[in-house]
Design a protein around this motif. Structure first.
Motif, PDB file in Angstrom:
ATOM      1  N   GLN A 141       0.822  -1.212   0.000  1.00  0.00           N
ATOM      2  CA  GLN A 141       0.000   0.000   0.000  1.00  0.00           C
ATOM      3  C   GLN A 141       0.859   1.266   0.000  1.00  0.00           C
ATOM      4  OE1 GLN A 141      -2.190  -1.660   3.089  1.00  0.00           O
ATOM      5  NE2 GLN A 141      -3.189  -2.747   1.425  1.00  0.00           N
ATOM      6  N   GLY A 142       2.177   1.077  -0.072  1.00  0.00           N
ATOM      7  CA  GLY A 142       3.078   2.219  -0.092  1.00  0.00           C
ATOM      8  C   GLY A 142       3.436   2.744   1.278  1.00  0.00           C
ATOM      9  N   LYS A 143       2.972   2.094   2.346  1.00  0.00           N
ATOM     10  CA  LYS A 143       3.255   2.563   3.714  1.00  0.00           C
ATOM     11  C   LYS A 143       4.639   2.102   4.173  1.00  0.00           C
ATOM     12  CE  LYS A 143      -0.787   4.451   4.142  1.00  0.00           C
ATOM     13  NZ  LYS A 143      -1.793   3.904   5.046  1.00  0.00           N
ATOM     14  N   GLU A 144       5.307   2.945   4.932  1.00  0.00           N
ATOM     15  CA  GLU A 144       6.654   2.647   5.417  1.00  0.00           C
ATOM     16  C   GLU A 144       6.642   1.433   6.351  1.00  0.00           C
ATOM     17  OE1 GLU A 144       7.897   6.203   7.321  1.00  0.00           O
ATOM     18  OE2 GLU A 144       7.802   7.418   5.506  1.00  0.00           O
ATOM     19  N   ARG A 145       7.572   0.516   6.117  1.00  0.00           N
ATOM     20  CA  ARG A 145       7.690  -0.675   6.944  1.00  0.00           C
ATOM     21  C   ARG A 145       9.124  -0.907   7.410  1.00  0.00           C
ATOM     22  NH1 ARG A 145       3.325   0.123   7.741  1.00  0.00           N
ATOM     23  NH2 ARG A 145       1.441  -1.106   7.309  1.00  0.00           N
ATOM     24  N   SER A 146       9.931   0.144   7.381  1.00  0.00           N
ATOM     25  CA  SER A 146      11.314   0.026   7.839  1.00  0.00           C
ATOM     26  C   SER A 146      11.807   1.391   8.299  1.00  0.00           C
ATOM     27  CB  SER A 146      12.223  -0.491   6.713  1.00  0.00           C
ATOM     28  OG  SER A 146      12.480   0.546   5.775  1.00  0.00           O
ATOM     29  N   SER A 147      13.007   1.407   8.811  1.00  0.00           N
ATOM     30  CA  SER A 147      13.652   2.678   9.123  1.00  0.00           C
ATOM     31  C   SER A 147      13.973   3.409   7.826  1.00  0.00           C
ATOM     32  CB  SER A 147      14.939   2.435   9.909  1.00  0.00           C
ATOM     33  OG  SER A 147      14.686   1.722  11.104  1.00  0.00           O
ATOM     34  N   LYS A 148      14.264   4.689   7.958  1.00  0.00           N
ATOM     35  CA  LYS A 148      14.650   5.495   6.797  1.00  0.00           C
ATOM     36  C   LYS A 148      16.178   5.461   6.699  1.00  0.00           C
ATOM     37  CE  LYS A 148      10.733   8.700   7.314  1.00  0.00           C
ATOM     38  NZ  LYS A 148      10.174   8.144   8.566  1.00  0.00           N
ATOM     39  N   TYR A 149      16.672   4.806   5.660  1.00  0.00           N
ATOM     40  CA  TYR A 149      18.109   4.646   5.500  1.00  0.00           C
ATOM     41  C   TYR A 149      18.689   5.784   4.654  1.00  0.00           C
ATOM     42  CZ  TYR A 149      17.866  -0.066   7.437  1.00  0.00           C
ATOM     43  OH  TYR A 149      17.694  -1.135   8.277  1.00  0.00           O
ATOM     44  N   ASN A 150      19.606   6.550   5.270  1.00  0.00           N
ATOM     45  CA  ASN A 150      20.315   7.631   4.572  1.00  0.00           C
ATOM     46  C   ASN A 150      19.382   8.648   3.922  1.00  0.00           C
ATOM     47  OD1 ASN A 150      22.624   6.296   5.307  1.00  0.00           O
ATOM     48  ND2 ASN A 150      23.533   6.302   3.277  1.00  0.00           N
ATOM     49  N   PHE A 151      18.244   8.878   4.515  1.00  0.00           N
ATOM     50  CA  PHE A 151      17.292   9.838   3.949  1.00  0.00           C
ATOM     51  C   PHE A 151      17.904  11.242   3.904  1.00  0.00           C
ATOM     52  CE2 PHE A 151      12.570   8.855   3.632  1.00  0.00           C
ATOM     53  CZ  PHE A 151      12.804   7.599   3.109  1.00  0.00           C
ATOM     54  N   THR A 152      17.592  11.964   2.847  1.00  0.00           N
ATOM     55  CA  THR A 152      18.012  13.362   2.758  1.00  0.00           C
ATOM     56  C   THR A 152      17.154  14.214   3.693  1.00  0.00           C
ATOM     57  OG1 THR A 152      16.460  13.865   0.970  1.00  0.00           O
ATOM     58  CG2 THR A 152      18.636  13.058   0.330  1.00  0.00           C
ATOM     59  N   ALA A 208      20.658  20.781  -1.202  1.00  0.00           N
ATOM     60  CA  ALA A 208      21.688  19.877  -0.679  1.00  0.00           C
ATOM     61  C   ALA A 208      21.515  18.434  -1.173  1.00  0.00           C
ATOM     62  CB  ALA A 208      21.673  19.902   0.850  1.00  0.00           C
ATOM     63  N   VAL A 209      20.461  18.173  -1.942  1.00  0.00           N
ATOM     64  CA  VAL A 209      20.219  16.811  -2.445  1.00  0.00           C
ATOM     65  C   VAL A 209      21.312  16.452  -3.460  1.00  0.00           C
ATOM     66  CG1 VAL A 209      18.635  15.371  -3.781  1.00  0.00           C
ATOM     67  CG2 VAL A 209      17.740  16.937  -2.044  1.00  0.00           C
ATOM     68  N   PRO A 210      21.863  15.233  -3.394  1.00  0.00           N
ATOM     69  CA  PRO A 210      22.954  14.859  -4.312  1.00  0.00           C
ATOM     70  C   PRO A 210      22.484  14.716  -5.759  1.00  0.00           C
ATOM     71  CG  PRO A 210      22.263  12.956  -3.026  1.00  0.00           C
ATOM     72  CD  PRO A 210      21.556  14.148  -2.439  1.00  0.00           C
ATOM     73  N   GLN A 211      23.370  15.060  -6.687  1.00  0.00           N
ATOM     74  CA  GLN A 211      23.092  14.932  -8.116  1.00  0.00           C
ATOM     75  C   GLN A 211      23.781  13.686  -8.669  1.00  0.00           C
ATOM     76  OE1 GLN A 211      24.232  18.617 -10.045  1.00  0.00           O
ATOM     77  NE2 GLN A 211      22.142  19.375  -9.835  1.00  0.00           N
ATOM     78  N   TYR A 212      23.082  12.992  -9.569  1.00  0.00           N
ATOM     79  CA  TYR A 212      23.629  11.780 -10.183  1.00  0.00           C
ATOM     80  C   TYR A 212      23.375  11.803 -11.686  1.00  0.00           C
ATOM     81  CZ  TYR A 212      24.324   9.420  -5.682  1.00  0.00           C
ATOM     82  OH  TYR A 212      24.751   9.072  -4.429  1.00  0.00           O
TER      83      TYR A 212
END
Length: 301
Positions: A38-49, A141-145
């Motif tokens: 359903q798109g709901k978070e089910r974990s920690s946020k890893y390296n979130f900006t 500050a978001v990284p560019q790729y």
């Protein structure tokens, strides 16, 4: 007698997903999260900006984040094609389905990158967050790729996922085709006729880098062959030289874009790696017998 604790299937899946994301973020430093179907978070946020932390702290934006995570995951699962997309906030994400014992448990969503590559489509209408000074500060500050770096990251995550869920996914389970405005294309028929693995890899590299400055040297370096040997093998396998094939692929892609969008011929030319529009028009007519404008007028939907 020591007590044995047996984890439920859902707990086992979460534990394996946690290991995948820890390894992935440690190796790449790219953000990721696990969401359910359903798109709901089910974990920690890893390296979130900080930008994404901020966006998800606002209920109105958070609901759109959930929608993007769900839609991106379902598109990948449905089409079996891993293509990056732009979320409602304008950042680039990609999604890897998690399937265990024939059951879809959710998606590992990664990205939170900035890229101006035109091959990456918008998943939803863009949210007007730019008037918020705090959001704008975080966004800067978001990284560019580059597009190639984004696709490489998606392959790494898919390969890691396949190691933990080998019966549901393999490293070849998801295709990695260059996105087109007109929809996903399939190269399975062409690839199935290629007998040499070096040429198969060459063809896949060309199709994923049509907008780049493709040359015999760069491609030979990519497939670890000498320029002369690659040129000889390619001609034997494909019955045309390397540049003829590159132009053919670009013209095919140009046909799809012309028939399914209102993008200008100049923009399409640049998108397909041509520095001069006049040369693109010349090559296009050479392969199709028509100018890009005439083709669009005849075939546009």
């Amino acid at each position: 007698m020591p007590m044995t604790i047996t984890l439920s299937k859902e707990d086992r899946v979460k534990k394996m997903v946690r290991s995948i994301m820890q390894d992935y973020t440690n190796a790449t430093s790219i953000a990721c999260i696990f969401v359910d179907i359903q798109g709901k978070e089910r974990s920690s946020k890893y390296n979130f900006t900080k930008f994404c932390h901020f966006m998800r702290s606002i209920p109105e934006f958070r609901s759109k984040c959930y929608q993007c995570d769900l839609c991106g995951g379902l598109e990948t699962f449905k089409n079996r094609s891993c293509c990056p997309y732009r979320c409602h906030a304008g950042l680039v994400d990609f999604s890897i389905p998690v399937v265990c014992e024939n059951q879809l448990h959710g998606f590992i969503v990664s990205g939170q990158m900035i890229s101006d590559d035109m091959r990456i489509p918008n998943l939803q209408a863009q949210t007007p967050w730019q008037t918020d000074s705090q959001a704008f500060k975080y966004f800067r500050a978001v990284p560019q790729y580059r597009y190639e770096e984004i696709m490489s990251a998606s392959r790494v995550l898919n390969t890691l996922t396949a190691c933990y869920f080998p019966y549901a996914q393999t490293s070849e389970a998801l295709s990695y085709e260059t996105p087109t405005i007109g929809g996903k294309t399939s190269d399975d028929g062409e690839l199935s006729h290629i007998t040499r693995p070096e040429i198969r890899k060459t063809v896949m590299y060309i199709k994923e880098h049509l907008s780049c400055n493709l040359s015999l040297r760069t491609i030979a370096d990519e497939v670890f062959l000498s320029e002369s040997y690659l040129s000889k093998l390619f001609k034997q396998e494909m019955n045309m030289n390397l540049m003829q094939y590159i132009n053919q692929c670009r013209v095919r892609e140009g046909e799809k874009i012309l028939a399914s969008s209102h993008e200008s011929v100049d923009a399409i030319s640049r998108r397909l790696g041509y520095h001069r529009t006049s040369y693109f028009c010349k090559i296009f007519k050479q392969y199709t017998g028509e100018t890009p404008h005439a083709y669009r007028k005849k075939y546009a939907l």
